[in-house]
Design an enzyme around this catalytic site. Structure first.
Site, PDB file in Angstrom:
ATOM      1  CB  THR A  73      -0.889  -0.001   1.252  1.00  9.34           C
ATOM      2  OG1 THR A  73      -1.667  -1.199   1.235  1.00  9.34           O
ATOM      3  CG2 THR A  73      -1.813   1.205   1.275  1.00  9.34           C
ATOM      4  CE  LYS A 113      -4.405  -2.169   0.731  1.00  8.63           C
ATOM      5  NZ  LYS A 113      -5.307  -2.811   1.682  1.00  8.63           N
ATOM      6  CE  LYS A 140       1.753   2.329   4.488  1.00 14.30           C
ATOM      7  NZ  LYS A 140       1.680   0.955   3.946  1.00 14.30           N
TER       8      LYS A 140
END
Lengths: 283, 283, 283, 283
Positions: free
Chosen positions: A86, A162, A229
């Site tokens: 990701t 995503k 994150k």
């Protein structure tokens, strides 16, 4: 037997690489801290790159950038880099440009699913890149997961999708945590609420997360620090495109609080602890 | 044949009352603006109350309070009032107290499902009240829906659960709207994102709402002004129990904006229009 | 010597009533729990009302409503009720209607200032009501404070202005608390930041609150639970007029958290403790 | 006569440089697009650096970085770079490291005040750096403003203080905009509210901003796009130190919306337009 390179043998990467080996690929694997694993061939980054088809599954933009110069130097012309982590949209865009300028092919193929899904080859792959390349890679993706969603020719699109999906999951998590505490403060047993929610949404995702929250299992499947994150990358995707994202920023504050309070290594469902603390509720 | 009273023949109440008639109940029905409907017997509030078993399905606390004195006056001792509307927890608590003091029985049984589910007798009933009474009412509830969830002896619990559930739905709606706009501003086609979301959550609720947002069908199934009403009740349930609810208050601001901008009569999925407007996106 | 009635001898009301006595008024004073105080004449609510000019300074809408029927019954025709508490706009509107229907005059005159300002007759009075009545009351208001702001003929306007002002103060408090923690986490000494802020805004309000936060003096001047009450009234004024108020709702969550965590009796500057806790900072 | 270099002759930099010239400095000035200005000596970046004392007043981190390599190359050993722009804390930290490694001195001295204050030499300078250097620079700073605040030896501290201060101003602006709309929707004339606010806070900053909002003068003193830039740096300072900042993120969404809707070139007080639009109010 097709020989491929795999970079990053963490909680996600390791089972993915092994599933590829099981599916018949010869997998040259590299990890920052060397790791022996059944079915995989330890190799240097150079060797991995020289296979001509490299999959990366690393923690974040920075970890990817740390290996990139070596990979690019040794990836042959026409070689393919499939980024399955990701990553941020701007960073994905920079990978695209740089590989193109080096005469290499860049494909983005991030995945949905936690480590247990990786083990069961039950991931969902979101892929973007040149059409013929995606077609070629499809069998490989299907060795990792049950479904491949192609979302366009421009690789950063897959990372945007995503991140959008992760945003929905994080939002669901926040909503569930707030709801559990709200109904409990109004006298409801959380398990009663859970049954209704599970029955209503009829979604394995709600069932899974709802149950983890109910049972307060905060041993990490997906650590809160990685949640932070991801939410940062979501905020970045909003910021760079001038998109107000109030719910996204609420999630960012939640994750920042989690890490500030020392919950970074717990599962990100531990946001429940924060919601409880704010409401003066003993968990 | 059991004779019952039904109060409130709106978009939800009418099909519910008719399903009861179809299931063999003799339904004496009252609506503020008189309404002829197949299978139902028009009656005065007095007559409705005198049946001894009255179901109310009205817009909100206020509409319920408007009929309550008459209902209470004419409900015989031991008579039962089943409140199926989405009511506030404090108001539900007051109904409980007042009926008990009058020697009457109060059951809360709000429902999940939009008008199309009401028509198909596919609602989900969340019920709370005295155990034996819930047992007795179960066949009636099953004439309305596919599933009954009992959540305790204290009626306001059912309303708390219902509000908690609506909170999750409204949160999902906000998250979907923000996500669609976020990914689109990053170049993604909304339908590509929809496919991934639907595949990932595997929930009819996400599929349904995701598709409505995609197709921009804002003709009301559930009007935004009723969304505001529900979110207000959610905020009230938080406020009265000292529960911080940041996501709930974000939803409240969204719904207030919707009504302030004249979207109150559109479907509440029209929050997408607001998210788009903030992001400078033409819908 | 003008004889007047005063209801509510709390931390604000007592010094206000005494300042009026000092200014030459004969003050018949009532408090829920009887209180002897120099210069004031203890009296029943009836006697207080019979003076024909009653000032109320009570905790909230509910405390005001608790005395209202008795006051209204005994206030002579043409008698005046001056509500000096911070009341909700809808409640203020209801007072206006009811007094008018009873042939009585209603004036709203809430005040800015903490107890120390009340003692020094340094309050700021925001007044709304019939012009000639405001003119008549001006000397009385000036016995309480240094400044009178007339904001219209309709009494609820004064309460709206007061709530708007309290909103600005609460927002400043939140901003200061977040800023102190933010700069400290970036290495700055809070006192250095304070000097710059005080120099920049050149406002006694920033100086005062900035210093309280700096010194962490959370002994109540204005208890956090009253801060919650005010922010609730602000949220109500937004809700009833369809005004999105994201910063107001953020403040509401903060105050709810404060009370939920047992800080309700501390000064409302104790929100700093919450901001610190979220950031993992020891206070 | 001391010879110094000045880089960046924008709305702030130009009057600052001229004030220095007026105070007796020989100012070698550079601007990206060359600019003739009374009292200043046009010079190349090299010449500017060779003076040994360079002040930079540029739009942001990026604009500073664009000139930095040249400046560093030509600044003599022991030469001083005074960064007066509002820079990000991490970027300020990197300047500190790089100048130190090059044997040069880095001082941070951002300023509070809009262009009119720059013209009147009425800025407030927040300075951090080596003590003896700050002492040496004090007369220079006093030629620009009325007040110098020293906040430590580490230069990035001054930028952190500056960002904390800007956060307070942006928060005040949001609060004022929400308050104006809230009281107006409750029937109050904005100018009545303004009088009370001005009287209560007794701050030139509230008076100034309150009046601009009242008069809807959105011709830029400080463009909204620069407000976005500052709020981004504030969010960055929070993010990098794990500091939840809910009010800061609310401001970020507001500024993002402003730019997304095409208000980036208006004064940042134009956030009022957004608050009005959300509330369905014609401005």
């Amino acid at each position: 037997m097709r020989r491929i390179g795999f970079v990053g043998l963490g909680r996600m990467g390791l089972p993915m690489a092994q599933n590829l080996a099981r599916a018949g690929y010869e997998v040259l694997a590299w990890n920052r801290t060397p790791k022996e694993a059944e079915g995989l061939h330890p190799a240097s980054l150079e060797e991995v790159a020289q296979t001509g088809l490299v999959l990366t599954m690393l923690a974040d933009d920075r970890a990817t950038e740390a290996v990139l110069p070596t990979l690019m130097r040794h990836l042959p012309p026409g070689g393919v880099h499939v980024a399955m982590s990701t990553l941020g949209v701007p960073y994905s865009r920079s990978l695209w440009t740089r590989h193109r300028e080096a005469g290499q092919v860049y494909v983005a193929a991030p995945v949905f699913g936690r480590p247990d899904a990786a083990e069961k080859a039950a991931l969902r792959v979101v892929a973007a890149g040149p059409g013929e390349k995606l077609a070629e890679l499809k069998p490989l993706f299907l060795a990792l997961g049950q479904e491949v969603y192609e979302v366009g020719e421009e690789p950063p699109l897959a990372h945007a999708v995503k991140l959008g999906g992760n945003f929905l999951i994080a939002a669901m998590l926040e909503a569930l945590a707030e709801a559990y505490v709200l109904v409990e403060k109004n006298g409801v047993r959380r398990e009663d609420f859970y049954r209704v929610v599970a029955g209503f949404f009829r979604s394995p995702v709600y069932e899974n997360y709802g149950r983890i929250l109910l049972e307060r299992r905060f041993t990490p499947g997906f650590a809160l620090k990685w949640g932070l994150k991801d939410v940062r990358l979501i905020a970045e995707a909003a910021d760079t495109t001038h998109t107000p994202l109030p719910l996204g920023h609420l999630l960012l504050d939640r994750m920042l609080e989690g890490v500030a309070r020392g919950l970074g290594e717990e599962d990100w469902t531990a946001v429940l602890r924060l919601v409880e603390a704010h409401a003066g509720v003993e968990g």
